[in-house]
Design a protein around this motif. Sequence first.
Motif, short mmCIF file in Angstrom:
data_model
loop_
_atom_site.label_atom_id
_atom_site.label_comp_id
_atom_site.label_asym_id
_atom_site.label_seq_id
_atom_site.Cartn_x
_atom_site.Cartn_y
_atom_site.Cartn_z
N ARG A 4 11.88 4.84 38.32
CA ARG A 4 12.31 3.60 37.70
C ARG A 4 12.29 3.75 36.18
N VAL A 5 13.26 3.16 35.53
CA VAL A 5 13.26 3.10 34.07
C VAL A 5 13.67 1.70 33.65
N THR A 6 13.11 1.24 32.56
CA THR A 6 13.51 -0.05 31.97
C THR A 6 14.36 0.25 30.75
N LEU A 7 15.52 -0.36 30.72
CA LEU A 7 16.51 -0.08 29.67
C LEU A 7 16.74 -1.30 28.81
N GLU A 34 16.03 -3.16 34.80
CA GLU A 34 15.38 -2.01 35.40
C GLU A 34 16.41 -1.26 36.23
N ALA A 35 16.46 0.04 36.09
CA ALA A 35 17.34 0.89 36.89
C ALA A 35 16.48 1.86 37.68
N ARG A 36 16.95 2.26 38.84
CA ARG A 36 16.16 3.15 39.69
C ARG A 36 17.05 4.13 40.41
N VAL A 37 16.46 5.27 40.76
CA VAL A 37 17.16 6.26 41.57
C VAL A 37 16.21 6.71 42.68
#
Length: 585
Positions: A421-424, A386-389
């Motif tokens: 949030r995005v899941t990559l 998971e990545a987030r900004v």
Amino acid sequence: MAQNDPLAPSGRFAVVQSGAAQTPPMGWNPWNAFHADVDEAKVRAVAKAMVDSGLAARGYRFVNIDDGWALRRLADGRLQIRSNTFPSSHVEGSATGSFKPFTDALHALGLKAGIYTDIGRNTCMQRWDAGVPNLPVGSVAERQVGSFGYAVTDMRTIFADWRFDYIKVDACGVADYTPADPPVTSGAYNAFPPLIVRGNIPASDPKAIEGLYAALGDAVRRWGGETATLSICAWGEALSVLWGPRRGNLYRTSPDIESNWKSMLANIDSVVDGALYAGPGHWNDPDMLEIGHGDFDAAHPTEARSHFTMWTIMAAPLLLGYDLRHPDPALHAIVSNPEVIAIDQDAAGNQGIGYRDGDAMVVVRTLAAAGTRAVAFLNRGAVPVEARVSWRQLGFAPGSHARVRDVWARRDDAAASDLIRVTLPAHGSALLRVTGTPADPGAVPLDAMPARIHVAVDGLSRANALPMGRFPARVGATPDGAPLIAGGQPVGGIGVFANSRLEVHADRAFSRLVATPRVLGGTGPVRFQVYADRRLVQEVSAAPGKAASIVADIRFASVVELVTRQPSNGGRPPMVAWSAARMVR
């Protein structure tokens, strides 16, 4: 102020910023597709395919010849073209031939033409590809087809006579022909005492290398005009990414990219912290795109898209390198996506600012449209993450809502607030265009305008320079990568060393500069000075571990300069920060 003081204000923004390469160059280079086995028929067929496929209309306009076109250097110093591979260059009665029929053909298609040379006497192919076709022929002297000693005459021929628009200038000739190198010991080539010792800045001679590129660049502009494009290919060696903005339109930050994921990540890391060294007319270059090959071929669309995403968010040149005569629809869809290309070509020219959390990487780029950011998310690893900004990283007002567009999918997503949030998947990426409310609508943080900043003096010498891939001035971080923190909270700004000078292209658009400068180490105080068009408008002093306050009047200033001073003891100066620095309208 002492004479010849490098920290003395210049009153100018001393980087390449007009004429050529106002946005990162886009086009095609044959090296990754054909290596040394290139000829006119292949290049012209690819050029036609660029037009027919619509790539040219999307911005891919440069068609560049790489190494292997020169047959020999004649006794009078002129270069002879290899006419058996470029038959249109044959001119009855001419000893050299001419590329003008070739460049005329490309120009007739609405394209631009690029060519290759080396800053030394010999080229990279001569050193590293001894068994390939298209090597120069003749005596040792005749095979010296690099530009060393011939910069003015070669550039006059290439730009004034042959009408090229772009030149890539390699540096193997000043690095890889030492007395101990096998091609030299064999007698095939003359020795050239190295000006670049790969991976060893103290043993190299950055001033000499910069001087060679400066002289060649002057010749390029003299004969090619202000729209001629100079690509410096010194692979980040000899501090080239630090002086490159003053000498060229793009400058390599890394060794050659290879067609594998590990190499791509290394090239990202060579450039992602260098936002203060790029902008309109001068771009960091992590090398040509490897899309279409190896880990980025049509069987690996996830990796290919991630590769393109990261080059786009870093405002990198987009030079394709696969055989466009045989296009793959999936690859074409990636490299021709107009919304992705628009981010790379954004007029503000700001390179993205990177953040790491394990294998999750986020890069935020401030775009020209008010309140708009491009955000790239990358999974560097082989398992989902998971990545987030955050709104702080985007510079948005806490609690405000923002519009979100998925650029790859070309669709609007639900509005977001405070965090995205995005899941990559493994090696996956996402690219968003986010428009929100700035935290301070009346000001622009220096973090959000790196293209307007030039690091004129970084405080370091060749002896205490940082290793390759490390930048002595950083956005939002110290030169060693620590975030700028005050009261336990990130405050942003510019981290640099003492005895530095930053030029800010204010362009008469701001009234005040506000900052909280800090000294992050060392044993003595540091003076922080603000100049507006060479006029000192404020000066404060801060002790190690302490901060000061600046509110400087910069009304009507074209160039604002931020200078830090501390008496030198011969060692590396302390790190300092222009914390929370912003330009108020």
